[in-house]
Design a protein around this motif. Structure first.
Motif: not given
Length: 417
Positions: A179-180, A202-206, A224, A238-240
């Protein structure tokens, strides 16, 4: 001194009520200034978190404080009274100590509330609304909390709000690693959540924040990126997973914004955890078929897991709280004697200084030093003892025996045999 705690928490009021009565950080200076102007209020501090809003006061009139709280939040007393608890005197001390120790928290044994109490104490000190009573209360609450952490294992195996958020996410997605994740805000709660989610790789952190610099600082800890709050609408698809905890007075994420994001995602679900009070995500988002919205109240069952195994530690912590309450009561009793002790010392000091001045004059006139010193000692003793001896001699027959016993105790005279 009349210690009062007036408030509500996750046990007495639903989220919809708690968010209406919450105080933002920016509101506190003005609110504290107003509260200390209320009739009978000498000191005040305000604790406002996602799970509680509490007023700590040195106040004579409970109803006046209640009226101020209702008016300051734009509500009537009747609207909020059923959700409030009030504690006075020893009960107020016990409540404050239990809060500091995490015994009154949704997550029993959690330590975040202690930091929030320290923030409330600092805010009250800065606003000039912290006096002797509340300062003593908070300092002793901090010490009791430290004792509980040191001498018990009440925090062992406790499930935090951050950990519970990860557990809920894993019910919707096979793995958080796929997940993002978007974190909205950059405060202490988001830091805790980011640490727990980052551990799942996770696949990405913002991090979305009001100021980009603060967001970038936090994001850098977890590899991130950062963005501004104003960019959420354009990038939400873009986010899960979205975890939000800001101090915004109004929701940042609305139903329409989420509908557009879900359409762009081709109905792939988004998991929302809204830890803010007031809420960051409109409640209507939970009505959307592919949006899973959880608030702080929805996490209550998960965070209570593990409490049964710590029941013995809770008992030990409650015992330390009871000891703390007894010690605080003794401190208050001592404080009540301070004016009398100060006046007694001042009176003795005046007698000594006056007689010393007379002795110096006699010495300057050439009088014999031994005679001067002997006379000085006699006069100091006579004048200090004049008032108690006069009271004893003037006492009525029925008062003589208790007054004599009190005098013997005060001056530590040997018991009569």
């Amino acid at each position: 001194m009349n210690l009062l705690v007036l408030g509500l928490n996750h046990q007495t009021a639903p989220l919809a009520v708690r968010e209406r009565l919450a105080f933002g950080d920016a509101e506190l200076p003005k609110a504290l200034a107003e509260l200390t102007q209320v009739r009978g209020v000498q000191e005040a501090a305000i604790v406002s978190t996602c799970n509680r809003t509490e007023l700590y006061c040195n106040a004579r009139d409970v109803d006046a404080v209640l009226g101020w709280l209702a008016a300051s939040r734009g509500r009537s007393v009747d609207d909020i009274a059923s959700h409030l608890y009030r504690y006075e005197h020893d009960a107020a001390v016990r409540h404050a100590f239990r809060v500091a120790c995490g015994l009154d928290s949704m997550v029993v044994g959690e330590t975040q509330i202690l930091g929030q109490l320290k923030d409330a104490e600092r805010a009250a000190r800065s606003a000039g609304s912290l006096g002797v009573l509340l300062n003593g209360l908070f300092q002793r609450a901090f010490q009791v909390a430290k004792d509980v952490r040191t001498e018990t294992r009440i925090g062992a195996s406790s499930v935090s709000m951050a950990a519970a958020s990860v557990r809920l996410a894993e019910r919707i997605y096979t793995s958080v690693s796929e997940c993002r994740v978007l974190f909205v805000g950059a405060g202490e709660m988001i830091e805790l959540c980011a640490a727990h989610f980052a551990a799942q790789k996770p696949r990405g952190i913002v991090i979305a924040n009001r100021t980009l610099e603060r967001g970038e600082t936090l994001a850098a800890q977890y590899g991130g990126d950062a963005m501004l709050l104003t960019d959420i609408g354009a990038r939400l698809a873009e986010f899960d997973i979205v975890v939000s905890s800001t101090a915004a007075p109004l929701p940042l994420i609305g139903k329409g914004m989420v509908e557009r994001a879900l359409k762009a995602r081709r109905r792939k679900p988004i998991f929302f955890v809204d830890l803010a009070v007031p809420r960051d995500v409109e409640a209507e988002v939970g009505d959307l078929a592919d949006a899973y919205l959880y608030t702080v109240d929805d996490l209550s069952e998960i965070v209570r897991q593990g409490l049964a195994s710590r029941e013995g530690e809770v008992v030990a912590a409650e015992a330390l709280v009871a000891e703390g309450v007894a010690a605080f009561k003794q401190w208050q009793a001592t404080r009540a004697l301070v004016p009398t002790i100060r006046e007694l010392k001042d009176q003795a000091d005046r007698v000594a200084r006056n007689e010393l001045a007379r002795a110096k004059k006699r010495l300057a006139a050439g009088d014999d030093i031994d005679d001067v010193l002997e006379r000085l000692a006699e006069q100091v003793a006579a004048k200090i003892l004049h008032a108690p001896l006069a009271s004893l001699n003037a006492a009525s027959p029925q008062d003589q025996e208790p007054l004599a016993a009190c005098t013997r105790r005060l001056f530590r005279l040997p018991d009569q045999t």
